[in-house]
Enzyme design. Structure first.
Site, PDB file in Angstrom:
ATOM      1  N   GLN A 196       1.902  12.830   9.014  1.00 21.55           N
ATOM      2  CA  GLN A 196       2.441  11.917   9.807  1.00 21.55           C
ATOM      3  C   GLN A 196       2.043  12.009  11.191  1.00 21.55           C
ATOM      4  OE1 GLN A 196       5.974   9.770   8.541  1.00 21.55           O
ATOM      5  NE2 GLN A 196       5.678  10.253   6.552  1.00 21.55           N
ATOM      6  N   GLU A 243      18.363  19.379   4.085  1.00 18.80           N
ATOM      7  CA  GLU A 243      17.676  20.220   3.277  1.00 18.80           C
ATOM      8  C   GLU A 243      17.858  21.804   3.638  1.00 18.80           C
ATOM      9  OE1 GLU A 243      14.475  17.692   3.281  1.00 18.80           O
ATOM     10  OE2 GLU A 243      13.623  18.506   5.183  1.00 18.80           O
ATOM     11  N   GLY A 262       0.791  -1.227   0.117  1.00 16.11           N
ATOM     12  CA  GLY A 262       0.002  -0.089   0.011  1.00 16.11           C
ATOM     13  C   GLY A 262       0.869   1.372  -0.081  1.00 16.11           C
ATOM     14  N   ASP A 287      19.060  14.108   7.145  1.00  9.87           N
ATOM     15  CA  ASP A 287      18.104  14.576   6.018  1.00  9.87           C
ATOM     16  C   ASP A 287      17.588  15.833   6.283  1.00  9.87           C
ATOM     17  OD1 ASP A 287      16.819  13.719   3.405  1.00  9.87           O
ATOM     18  OD2 ASP A 287      15.213  14.306   4.668  1.00  9.87           O
ATOM     19  N   LYS A 337     -10.544  10.269   0.989  1.00  7.35           N
ATOM     20  CA  LYS A 337     -11.743  10.441   0.254  1.00  7.35           C
ATOM     21  C   LYS A 337     -12.113  11.882  -0.310  1.00  7.35           C
ATOM     22  CE  LYS A 337     -14.922   6.893   1.675  1.00  7.35           C
ATOM     23  NZ  LYS A 337     -14.608   6.169   2.937  1.00  7.35           N
ATOM     24  N   GLY A 338     -12.151  12.172  -1.390  1.00  8.88           N
ATOM     25  CA  GLY A 338     -12.281  13.509  -1.901  1.00  8.88           C
ATOM     26  C   GLY A 338     -11.078  14.137  -2.629  1.00  8.88           C
ATOM     27  N   GLU A 343      24.274  12.805   1.321  1.00 12.83           N
ATOM     28  CA  GLU A 343      23.437  13.854   1.599  1.00 12.83           C
ATOM     29  C   GLU A 343      24.133  15.241   1.484  1.00 12.83           C
ATOM     30  OE1 GLU A 343      19.914  14.652   2.891  1.00 12.83           O
ATOM     31  OE2 GLU A 343      20.631  12.714   3.602  1.00 12.83           O
ATOM     32  N   SER A 346       9.345  19.108  -0.852  1.00 14.17           N
ATOM     33  CA  SER A 346       8.585  18.649   0.390  1.00 14.17           C
ATOM     34  C   SER A 346       8.124  19.878   1.185  1.00 14.17           C
ATOM     35  CB  SER A 346       9.259  17.357   0.990  1.00 14.17           C
ATOM     36  OG  SER A 346      10.224  17.850   1.846  1.00 14.17           O
ATOM     37  N   GLY A 381      -0.392   8.134   0.239  1.00 19.80           N
ATOM     38  CA  GLY A 381      -0.111   9.463  -0.403  1.00 19.80           C
ATOM     39  C   GLY A 381       0.405   9.667  -1.963  1.00 19.80           C
ATOM     40  N   TRP A 382       0.182  10.775  -2.274  1.00 17.15           N
ATOM     41  CA  TRP A 382       0.554  11.064  -3.700  1.00 17.15           C
ATOM     42  C   TRP A 382       1.085  12.658  -3.908  1.00 17.15           C
ATOM     43  CZ3 TRP A 382       0.244   7.534  -7.308  1.00 17.15           C
ATOM     44  CH2 TRP A 382       0.483   8.081  -8.739  1.00 17.15           C
ATOM     45  N   LYS A 414      17.810   9.381  -2.346  1.00 22.34           N
ATOM     46  CA  LYS A 414      18.654  10.752  -2.189  1.00 22.34           C
ATOM     47  C   LYS A 414      18.289  11.742  -3.073  1.00 22.34           C
ATOM     48  CE  LYS A 414      19.313   9.432   1.363  1.00 22.34           C
ATOM     49  NZ  LYS A 414      18.931  10.039   2.527  1.00 22.34           N
TER      50      LYS A 414
END
Length: 586
Positions: free
Chosen positions: A195, A309, A119, A305, A153-154, A482, A508, A122-123, A242
């Site tokens: 999350q 960033e 599974g 990480d 949903k939605g 990194e 992100s 998220g997209w 990475k």
């Protein structure tokens, strides 16, 4: 975030003093950054020097000299019954990796033994890339494992998923909670703040003995900050490419003809309830197209990480080019030339040179006069950059930066009678409008000029970040990926194609928040300390320059360079790399 592949060539040559033999001879060094250690005899030890500047509390006032690792890197090993484990030596430290390649896809059914459904939840940045890569790799392996997308949903992302072949009718697209409940391996690829707000419900829906997969250790950091841990009836693993999601997919597609060009990944096994976790993690990494996978811990991953960033991957680059653009225009350079000599220089010729020949080639390719300008910029910028990087790392490690991200995510919505404050965009200011004009007339393949001062600042930033991670005990694999590979091979090519502002506005959520918070700090400290020092004629710190030229990291980068296929990421100027959830606002 994570690092793409590009063509590193094994052309790096470190001076004899940085050989592993020399590095193996150690002696006790004075403490610095709060640690004591042993260091290579080939480099000068950290030492404070009494100077007038030291009384003002500035980073320059420290007047120290860089050395390699203050804290011995973690010794990480693992066992796999499916893949071939290899030992490599990086700057005198043994580390273990697994090479990837499409010729290993036939091993995926063995690695994923006991898994019937994966599974992907998220997209956003990673979800589309990882779901498609997994689906395609498993199909090539003739596996009947189902890759199913789970969305709320939605969500408007349903149409995005359908457009690339995931459908309700085929059982590969559905509701988030039903997907979590029915999956044997749950890849949680929603935003970090989401999350943090939904982990309890996610855990409650997971099957006993199922596996939670993360591509970032942020959730562990959040749980630690509130005194909690993962449920003990599930395994917890991580595979962390990475590079950002579009890089993961684009390089996978490009690599179809050469046995697996892609993005390196770190992997971690945080919790293993039935002995399958390591092979599942490695199978996941191989299926994503990772040229090689290196082991870390979930805690070390999120520290490096989130820190990275905010540093050279995004925040610091944003800050330094803003500072230098103002300096150059204030000195009479035209706006177009100033943009080319800052952004285009960093994201183009400097990144390509580091990628193919290493940092030393930047310096060695300069004339004697330009070397002096590079040295002045490097010497003046190194400690101011380290000052902010050091603070940033400790904010991440203490949980402060993680709490900041969670709270910021909650401010995106109306709460407590206060309005919503989603992130704004940065691309309408003068510098970034100049960038649009420059790119519109830029010849194809133009990598921009090699400006020695800009190069000196950027390389100083890169070396300062490497040093902080070494002193904090990170492995060389993690440090190099990194601080170097992800920067010059994954993110900077996108910035060269579309501008730094595009990346700041489209990566992100955690990275976008971090860049907005920390970029001004790098901008200010360079403007207020480094550039002032140069203008005041502060002598070049020759020990810093000597240590840069003989640093063992150059040899370690050379070893890592030999582990990837020679494919440069292709980023067409008209490619749509806007994250799905941001597209409507663009």
């Amino acid at each position: 975030m994570a690092a793409a592949t590009s063509s590193f060539s094994p052309a790096l040559t470190a001076p004899p003093s940085s050989s592993s033999a020399a590095a193996s001879k150690t002696y006790a060094a004075p403490s610095s950054l709060g640690f004591s250690s042993a260091v290579s005899k080939s480099l000068h030890p950290l030492r404070a020097r009494a100077t007038r500047a030291a009384t003002n509390g500035s980073a320059l006032g420290a007047r120290m000299v860089s050395v390699p690792a203050i804290k011995t890197p973690l010794s990480l090993d693992f066992e796999t019954s499916v893949f071939n484990k290899e030992k490599i030596n990086l700057a005198g430290h043994d580390e273990y990796i697994v090479r990837g390649g499409r010729d290993l896809f036939h091993l995926l059914p063995d690695a994923f033994k006991g898994i019937k459904q994966i599974g992907v939840i998220g997209w956003g940045s990673q979800g589309p890339a990882q779901a498609q890569n997994l689906r395609d790799s498993l199909a090539e392996a003739k596996s009947d494992i189902v890759v199913k997308i789970g969305l709320r949903k939605g969500s408007r992302s349903f149409n995005e998923a359908r457009a690339v072949g995931f459908t309700e009718e085929s059982g590969t697209l559905g509701d988030i909670w039903e997907t979590v409940s029915s999956s044997d391996l749950v890849l949680l690829l929603i935003s970090d703040s989401a999350q943090a707000d939904n982990y309890e419900k996610i855990f409650s829906h997971m099957k006993p003995n199922s596996i939670l997969g993360l591509s970032h250790g942020f959730l562990l950091g959040h749980l630690q900050s509130v005194g909690l841990d993962f449920p003990k009836n599930i395994s917890v693993i991580a595979v962390c490419p990475k590079g950002m999601g579009p890089s993961v997919r684009r390089l996978y597609v490009q690599g179809k003809e050469i046995n697996g060009a892609g993005i390196n990944s770190s992997f971690a096994v945080h919790q293993d309830v039935d002995g399958r976790a390591t092979d599942v993690a490695l199978g996941w990494s191989v299926a994503l197209g990772s040229p090689f996978s290196f082991v870390t811990t979930l805690e070390q991953e999120y520290k490096s990480d989130i820190f990275g960033e905010r540093g050279i991957l995004l925040g610091a680059v944003h800050g330094i080019v803003e500072s230098l653009f103002r300096r150059y225009t204030d000195s009479g350079m035209s706006e177009d030339s100033a943009y080319k000599n800052t952004v285009e220089c960093v994201t183009g010729i400097v990144s390509r040179t580091i990628s193919t020949k290493g940092m030393l080639e930047i310096y060695n390719s300069l004339s004697e006069a330009d070397k002096k300008e590079f040295e002045a910029a490097y010497s003046a910028s190194y400690y101011p950059c380290m000052d902010i990087l050091y603070e940033c790392y400790e904010d991440v490690a203490s949980g402060s930066e993680i709490r900041s991200v969670v709270l910021a995510g909650r401010r995106f919505y109306e709460k407590d009678g206060l309005p919503a404050f989603p992130m704004g965009k940065i691309d309408q200011t003068r510098m970034w409008k100049v960038g649009e004009r420059v790119r519109a007339t830029r010849p194809v393949g133009d990598l921009g000029p090699l400006h020695p001062f800009t190069a000196g600042v950027f390389v100083a930033l890169m070396m300062a970040q490497i040093e902080v991670l070494r002193k904090k005990g990170h492995s060389y694999s993690e440090i190099i990926n990194e601080s170097v590979i992800e920067s010059v091979d994954s993110l900077n090519p996108f910035m060269h194609a579309r501008g730094v502002s595009f990346m700041v506005d489209n990566c992100s959520t955690t990275a976008r928040l971090g860049s907005r918070k920390w970029a001004p700090r790098f901008d200010y400290i360079l403007t207020q300390q480094a550039l002032v020092a140069v203008d005041n004629g502060t002598p070049i710190n020759q020990d810093l320059i000597s240590n840069f030229l003989s640093d063992p990291v150059h040899g370690a980068i050379e070893v890592c360079a030999q582990l990837r296929p020679t494919v440069d990421i292709s980023v067409p100027a008209d490619a749509d790399f806007v994250r799905p959830e941001l597209r409507s606002s663009n």
